[in-house]
Design an enzyme around this catalytic site. Structure first.
Site, PDB file in Angstrom:
ATOM      1  N   ARG A 144       0.825  -1.219   0.000  1.00 32.82           N
ATOM      2  CA  ARG A 144       0.000   0.000   0.000  1.00 32.82           C
ATOM      3  C   ARG A 144       0.857   1.268   0.000  1.00 32.82           C
ATOM      4  O   ARG A 144       0.337   2.382  -0.116  1.00 32.82           O
ATOM      5  CB  ARG A 144      -0.906   0.032   1.251  1.00 32.82           C
ATOM      6  CG  ARG A 144      -1.950  -1.059   1.310  1.00 32.82           C
ATOM      7  CD  ARG A 144      -2.741  -0.976   2.605  1.00 32.82           C
ATOM      8  NE  ARG A 144      -3.848  -0.046   2.522  1.00 32.82           N
ATOM      9  CZ  ARG A 144      -5.118  -0.406   2.323  1.00 32.82           C
ATOM     10  NH1 ARG A 144      -5.448  -1.659   2.199  1.00 32.82           N
ATOM     11  NH2 ARG A 144      -6.064   0.508   2.260  1.00 32.82           N
ATOM     12  N   TYR A 147       0.821   4.267  -2.531  1.00 29.57           N
ATOM     13  CA  TYR A 147      -0.294   5.216  -2.373  1.00 29.57           C
ATOM     14  C   TYR A 147      -0.098   6.060  -1.117  1.00 29.57           C
ATOM     15  O   TYR A 147      -0.101   7.293  -1.174  1.00 29.57           O
ATOM     16  CB  TYR A 147      -1.599   4.426  -2.308  1.00 29.57           C
ATOM     17  CG  TYR A 147      -2.845   5.271  -2.257  1.00 29.57           C
ATOM     18  CD1 TYR A 147      -3.295   5.961  -3.383  1.00 29.57           C
ATOM     19  CD2 TYR A 147      -3.606   5.366  -1.085  1.00 29.57           C
ATOM     20  CE1 TYR A 147      -4.462   6.723  -3.338  1.00 29.57           C
ATOM     21  CE2 TYR A 147      -4.768   6.117  -1.032  1.00 29.57           C
ATOM     22  CZ  TYR A 147      -5.195   6.790  -2.160  1.00 29.57           C
ATOM     23  OH  TYR A 147      -6.350   7.541  -2.116  1.00 29.57           O
ATOM     24  N   GLU A 149       2.535   6.551   0.976  1.00 27.68           N
ATOM     25  CA  GLU A 149       3.730   7.408   1.049  1.00 27.68           C
ATOM     26  C   GLU A 149       3.722   8.457  -0.065  1.00 27.68           C
ATOM     27  O   GLU A 149       4.224   9.564   0.119  1.00 27.68           O
ATOM     28  CB  GLU A 149       5.007   6.573   0.994  1.00 27.68           C
ATOM     29  CG  GLU A 149       5.170   5.609   2.174  1.00 27.68           C
ATOM     30  CD  GLU A 149       5.499   6.300   3.504  1.00 27.68           C
ATOM     31  OE1 GLU A 149       5.233   7.513   3.657  1.00 27.68           O
ATOM     32  OE2 GLU A 149       6.020   5.613   4.396  1.00 27.68           O
ATOM     33  N   ARG A 188     -12.993  -1.870  -4.720  1.00 27.28           N
ATOM     34  CA  ARG A 188     -13.293  -1.233  -3.441  1.00 27.28           C
ATOM     35  C   ARG A 188     -14.510  -1.912  -2.831  1.00 27.28           C
ATOM     36  O   ARG A 188     -15.356  -2.471  -3.527  1.00 27.28           O
ATOM     37  CB  ARG A 188     -13.543   0.268  -3.627  1.00 27.28           C
ATOM     38  CG  ARG A 188     -12.238   1.018  -3.782  1.00 27.28           C
ATOM     39  CD  ARG A 188     -12.428   2.515  -3.756  1.00 27.28           C
ATOM     40  NE  ARG A 188     -12.559   3.081  -5.071  1.00 27.28           N
ATOM     41  CZ  ARG A 188     -12.488   4.378  -5.327  1.00 27.28           C
ATOM     42  NH1 ARG A 188     -12.308   5.233  -4.351  1.00 27.28           N
ATOM     43  NH2 ARG A 188     -12.610   4.829  -6.550  1.00 27.28           N
ATOM     44  N   THR A 212     -13.109  -1.889  10.512  1.00 24.66           N
ATOM     45  CA  THR A 212     -14.132  -0.852  10.314  1.00 24.66           C
ATOM     46  C   THR A 212     -13.689   0.183   9.283  1.00 24.66           C
ATOM     47  O   THR A 212     -12.493   0.395   9.063  1.00 24.66           O
ATOM     48  CB  THR A 212     -14.435  -0.100  11.631  1.00 24.66           C
ATOM     49  OG1 THR A 212     -13.280   0.666  12.005  1.00 24.66           O
ATOM     50  CG2 THR A 212     -14.816  -1.054  12.743  1.00 24.66           C
ATOM     51  N   ARG A 213     -14.700   0.788   8.677  1.00 24.70           N
ATOM     52  CA  ARG A 213     -14.500   1.956   7.820  1.00 24.70           C
ATOM     53  C   ARG A 213     -15.670   2.908   8.079  1.00 24.70           C
ATOM     54  O   ARG A 213     -16.729   2.496   8.554  1.00 24.70           O
ATOM     55  CB  ARG A 213     -14.480   1.586   6.333  1.00 24.70           C
ATOM     56  CG  ARG A 213     -13.301   0.713   5.883  1.00 24.70           C
ATOM     57  CD  ARG A 213     -11.975   1.444   5.946  1.00 24.70           C
ATOM     58  NE  ARG A 213     -10.888   0.649   5.392  1.00 24.70           N
ATOM     59  CZ  ARG A 213     -10.177  -0.265   6.071  1.00 24.70           C
ATOM     60  NH1 ARG A 213     -10.451  -0.500   7.333  1.00 24.70           N
ATOM     61  NH2 ARG A 213      -9.193  -0.915   5.472  1.00 24.70           N
ATOM     62  N   PRO A 276      -5.830  -1.627   7.126  1.00 22.33           N
ATOM     63  CA  PRO A 276      -6.092  -0.969   8.421  1.00 22.33           C
ATOM     64  C   PRO A 276      -7.250  -1.627   9.178  1.00 22.33           C
ATOM     65  O   PRO A 276      -8.262  -1.979   8.586  1.00 22.33           O
ATOM     66  CB  PRO A 276      -6.435   0.470   8.027  1.00 22.33           C
ATOM     67  CG  PRO A 276      -5.771   0.668   6.702  1.00 22.33           C
ATOM     68  CD  PRO A 276      -5.864  -0.658   6.018  1.00 22.33           C
ATOM     69  N   ARG A 277      -7.091  -1.789  10.498  1.00 22.83           N
ATOM     70  CA  ARG A 277      -8.105  -2.448  11.331  1.00 22.83           C
ATOM     71  C   ARG A 277      -9.311  -1.552  11.579  1.00 22.83           C
ATOM     72  O   ARG A 277     -10.422  -2.028  11.759  1.00 22.83           O
ATOM     73  CB  ARG A 277      -7.506  -2.828  12.708  1.00 22.83           C
ATOM     74  CG  ARG A 277      -6.537  -3.969  12.721  1.00 22.83           C
ATOM     75  CD  ARG A 277      -7.155  -5.287  12.305  1.00 22.83           C
ATOM     76  NE  ARG A 277      -8.365  -5.662  13.048  1.00 22.83           N
ATOM     77  CZ  ARG A 277      -9.218  -6.603  12.657  1.00 22.83           C
ATOM     78  NH1 ARG A 277      -9.030  -7.239  11.516  1.00 22.83           N
ATOM     79  NH2 ARG A 277     -10.278  -6.895  13.381  1.00 22.83           N
TER      80      ARG A 277
END
Ligand code: NAD
Ligand code: UDP
Length: 316
Positions: A144, A147, A149, A188, A212-213, A276-277
């Site tokens: 990832r 994107y 960095e 996505r 989660t998002r 990401p969690r």
């Protein structure tokens, strides 16, 4: 003589860019949409082509651009993990060389310039919800990173141009945004789940689905971007733009099944590396500086998105 502001939108033929171009045209601006059509399409802006204040130009932002403009929204960059990992070197170049080129353009034309940054600058965050003063927890060498960095370096460039050359900059940190005109195959989560449900396929939960998002409907996001651009020079950001409503990915899948009436089963697939969690924006700063907060509930925004994908499938 130009009375209407001349506004450049890079990545304007993409998902968010196409809504932004439409909004700026509605407000009377002249809009120059620049895109290399990597993930965006002419179809996304076909409804704007008859407007005499709209112009579409094929151009790759990793090369310099010579135009005369008053404002620049820099959105050019693939946003879905599948697309930005397809050619990671080009992704970093788009963020970094792209930022240098549009900042150079803004410097010459004295244009205000806004960067579409991302919640990915926080990486897999150790604080929750994420506030703008958190510096992030980002792997510099993972899949990832091109994107994350790239976007972090673009922020650095924006603030260095601001400090070194006194330019008026705005940095928006955008959290997961969804809506019609998302690419149906971009991988996505929102587009994947809706397409899978509408085709009666299994819904693919990566990992346990407990990550989660926070999902923001595109109209709300575009309103935040325009408000940020219209602030005075004292407001540079970074400013989080997103909907604080936080959902597990499993909850999202269940809502999509409910709204589509699909018979799909939930199946588990491996969690991608560095996924990401948890992610939730703290939007205190946006509320205060922009008098902005999202108004569209996930259920309502998803329904509009489902209707769009239904039409897309019917027309295919
Ligand atoms: P998108 O992929 O639909 O749009 C990106 C656009 O940029 C596309 O039209 C693509 O063709 C164009 N592009 C890519 N590389 C280019 C280059 N080198 N030169 C010119 N054009 C180029 O994605 P989106 O969701 O509309 O995202 C728009 C912006 O918002 C991106 O910068 C993205 O990083 C940022 N963002 C989006 C989200 C989200 O959830 N959608 C979240 C955070 C940040
Ligand atoms: N995801 C999933 N199934 C899918 C696509 C994505 O479970 O078919 C998960 C993914 O692992 C991540 C979340 O949904 O935890 C959001 O993924 P997306 O690619 O939309 O964006 P991200 O926020 O990770 O950049």
């Amino acid at each position: 003589m130009h009375l209407a502001p001349r506004i450049l939108v890079t990545g304007g033929a993409g998902f968010i860019g196409s809504f932004l171009c439409a909004r700026l045209l509605e407000e009377g601006a002249e809009v120059l949409c620049v895109d290399n059509f990597f993930t965006g399409t002419r179809t996304n802006v076909a409804h704007l082509m008859d407007n005499p204040r709209f112009e579409l130009m094929r151009h790759d932002v990793t090369f310099p651009l010579f135009v005369e403009v008053d404002q620049i929204y820099n959105l050019a960059c693939p946003a879905s993990p599948v697309h930005y990992q397809f050619d990671p070197v080009q992704t970093t170049k788009t963020s970094v060389h792209g930022a240098i080129n549009v900042l150079g353009l803004a410097k010459r034309t004295k244009a205000k310039i806004l960067q579409a940054s991302t919640s990915e600058v926080y990486g897999d965050p150790e604080i929750h919800p994420q506030t703008e003063d958190y510096w992030g927890h980002v792997n510099p060498i993972g899949p990832r990173s091109c994107y994350d960095e790239g976007k972090r370096c673009a922020e650095t460039l924006f603030f260095d141009y601001h400090r070194q050359h006194g330019m008026e900059i705005k940095v928006a940190r955008i959290f997961n945004t969804y809506g019609p005109r998302m690419h149906p195959n971009d991988g996505r989560v929102v587009s994947n789940f809706i397409m899978q449900a509408l085709r009666g396929e299994d819904i693919t939960l990566y990992g346990d689905g407990q990550q989660t998002r926070s999902f923001c409907y595109v109209d709300d996001l575009v309103d935040g971007l325009v408000r940020l651009m219209n602030t005075g020079p004292e407001t540079t950001g970074p400013i989080n733009l997103g909907n604080p409503g936080e959902f597990t990915i499993k909850e999202l899948a269940e809502l999509v099944i409910e709204l589509t009436g699909a018979q799909s089963q939930l199946v588990h697939k491996p969690l991608p590396q560095d996924d990401p969690r948890q992610r939730q924006p703290d939007i205190t700063r946006a509320k205060r500086a922009l008098d902005w907060e999202p108004t569209v509930r996930l259920r309502d925004g998803l329904q509009k998105t489902v209707d769009y994908f239904k039409e897309l499938i019917a027309a295919a």
